[in-house]
Design an enzyme around this catalytic site. Structure first.
Site, PDB file in Angstrom:
ATOM      1  N   ARG A   1       0.805  -1.221   0.000  1.00 14.35           N
ATOM      2  CA  ARG A   1       0.000   0.000   0.000  1.00 14.35           C
ATOM      3  C   ARG A   1       0.838   1.271   0.000  1.00 14.35           C
ATOM      4  O   ARG A   1       0.310   2.371  -0.181  1.00 14.35           O
ATOM      5  CB  ARG A   1      -0.950  -0.012   1.203  1.00 14.35           C
ATOM      6  CG  ARG A   1      -2.158  -0.911   0.989  1.00 14.35           C
ATOM      7  CD  ARG A   1      -3.060  -0.931   2.200  1.00 14.35           C
ATOM      8  NE  ARG A   1      -2.552  -1.833   3.229  1.00 14.35           N
ATOM      9  CZ  ARG A   1      -3.093  -1.961   4.443  1.00 14.35           C
ATOM     10  NH1 ARG A   1      -4.138  -1.216   4.779  1.00 14.35           N
ATOM     11  NH2 ARG A   1      -2.587  -2.806   5.313  1.00 14.35           N
TER      12      ARG A   1
ATOM     13  N   ASP B   1       7.630  -1.528  11.230  1.00 16.88           N
ATOM     14  CA  ASP B   1       6.763  -0.453  10.731  1.00 16.88           C
ATOM     15  C   ASP B   1       5.925   0.173  11.840  1.00 16.88           C
ATOM     16  O   ASP B   1       4.915   0.821  11.558  1.00 16.88           O
ATOM     17  CB  ASP B   1       5.852  -0.972   9.617  1.00 16.88           C
ATOM     18  CG  ASP B   1       4.925  -2.092  10.081  1.00 16.88           C
ATOM     19  OD1 ASP B   1       5.040  -2.528  11.241  1.00 16.88           O
ATOM     20  OD2 ASP B   1       4.084  -2.537   9.270  1.00 16.88           O
TER      21      ASP B   1
END
Length: 457
Positions: free
Chosen positions: A14, A102
């Site tokens: 994404r 992340d």
């Protein structure tokens, strides 16, 4: 003993980028570097990055750090990622902290408290959790009054009553490694995603505790550019709030950005549209901005930097920079100086109480104390192949619109006449005039007028 494993194998589809997600920048560091730096505050014996997608880029980016790399050639879930550690931690008997590459907003004190809770209670596993205002879509974590885990239930499997529980799994774990190593081979991929989940390992371990993070924003992961921007805003709010509580005035926080590596002293004033980057230090009493960028530079006390850019340079106390000045490439400016409108200083040392006030370029030069450089003066430092240096002694006055052709040494107490091109060294205490004699021709006209033409065609 503590080891840290960082899950950093994913692509991050994404993000719409060929760059591995964990290498995208948040402020002045990548996501995974922020996770590593937070983990390093625990002084772990080992830090291990589990890499996969374009692992060569991750290895290169982290090559200067004390990090071990473990390859996950197929990304088959969090449990599968941690299974890759089994050959590398065969003799390890300590605690393993599992972090996500992340999830960059975790505070050091959160990890410290997680580890302390884990060790104080001698848990087999301790799970970091958060109370979300809107937990829809997240698996719920249930525990008893003492904080011991009773169940983890996916959102789709919760009853309406269970969905009222706002506690969710943050995906951050602390395990007693020998216990985890014994159960990792038991994991199966019998689920919709055909992946091995680390949460399934918890079902084989006891005791397992949960610990709520005080600020749920700490557990937010980055999956797309919008979330990256949101994380930056959260980080900026933390940084600016901290400095304002320490006595720094930030006139318009919404228009200012400050890296978390910047150091500010009390009574500094940061004006709107100012950006402070890298290893920058701003001393007490400074006024920075409006509209200034300071990067990897040190600014002394009571200095003003107005609408200017300062990179990789040092400015001493009581100096005024700008508007529209540019200091770069290890420029060093002394105290009580004036670096004024549209002045560029590059790789130069400028002594105390020296002024370069207007429209000048000072490159590869050393200026003494109390020098005055007139408007429009430049150091001609480049011959087309090499850079050369200009040296100017104390109390020298350089007239407006002079060209100082390096290599050149000008002594102390020298005056150069306006418009001079100085190509030879000058001794102390002299006046130098180096310009073509003015010629006046009365009644002169262009040739086309002398020939009687009435207009130019």
């Amino acid at each position: 003993m503590v080891a840290i494993a960082i899950l950093a194998a994913g692509k991050g589809t994404r993000m719409k980028s060929d760059l591995p997600k964990v290498l995208h920048s948040l402020g002045n560091r990548s996501l995974v570097e922020r996770v590593l730096d937070t983990g390093a505050t625990l002084n772990p014996e080992r830090q291990i990055a589990i890499v996969g997608y374009r692992s060569e880029l991750v290895r290169e980016a982290l090559g200067h750090r004390s990090v071990e790399f473990v390859e996950q050639t197929e990304q088959l879930g969090t449990g599968h990622a941690v299974q890759q550690l089994l050959p590398y931690l065969t003799d390890f008997q300590g605690d393993l902290l599992v972090l996500n590459g992340d999830v960059p907003l975790l505070r050091p004190e959160t990890l410290q408290n997680l580890l302390k809770t884990h060790q104080d209670h001698q848990n087999a596993a301790t799970i970091l959790t958060a109370q979300l205002p809107n937990p829809k879509g997240y698996g719920r974590v249930f525990c008893d009054e003492a904080g011991y885990l009773t169940a983890i239930i996916e959102d789709r499997d919760c009853t309406p009553e269970q969905r009222q529980n706002c506690r969710v799994n943050a995906g951050i774990y602390c395990f007693r490694w020998p216990d985890l190593a014994a159960v990792l081979p038991k994991l199966t991929a019998e689920n919709d995603q055909n992946e091995y989940y680390l949460t399934d390992a918890v079902n084989f371990l006891k005791p397992v505790m949960v610990m709520d993070v005080p600020d749920y924003q700490e557990i937010w992961g980055i999956n797309d550019r919008r979330q990256l921007t949101n994380a930056y805003q959260i980080l900026q709010t933390r940084i600016k709030t901290n400095w304002m509580l320490q006595g720094v005035t930030i006139v318009d926080p919404a228009s200012v950005t400050i890296d978390d590596t910047v150091e500010l002293q009390p009574n500094a004033v940061i004006e709107p549209q100012t950006h402070l980057r890298g290893n920058t230090k701003i001393s007490a009493g400074c006024r920075i901005g409006p509209g200034s960028l300071i990067e990897n530079s040190t600014i002394g006390e009571n200095t003003t930097v107005l609408y200017s850019v300062v990179t990789d340079s040092t400015v001493a106390s009581g100096t005024c920079v700008g508007p529209y000045a540019h200091l770069k490439a290890q420029a060093s400016v002394g105290s009580g100086c004036r670096i004024g409108n549209f002045v560029e200083v590059k790789n130069s040392q400028i002594g105390d109480r020296t002024n370069v006030s207007h429209l000048s370029y000072i490159g590869d030069a050393t200026l003494g104390q109390q020098v005055n450089v007139g408007a429009g003066t430049i150091t001609v430092n480049y011959d087309g192949k090499y850079k050369h240096r200009t040296v100017i002694g104390d109390r020298t006055r350089i007239g407006s619109n002079c060209s100082l052709v390096a290599p050149l040494t000008i002594g102390s107490d020298v005056t150069t006449a306006a418009g001079s091109t100085i190509v030879e060294d000058l001794p102390n205490d002299c006046l130098a005039i180096a310009r073509v004699k003015q010629v006046v021709k009365p009644g002169w006209r262009p040739k086309w007028l002398r020939q009687g033409a009435t207009s130019a065609e």
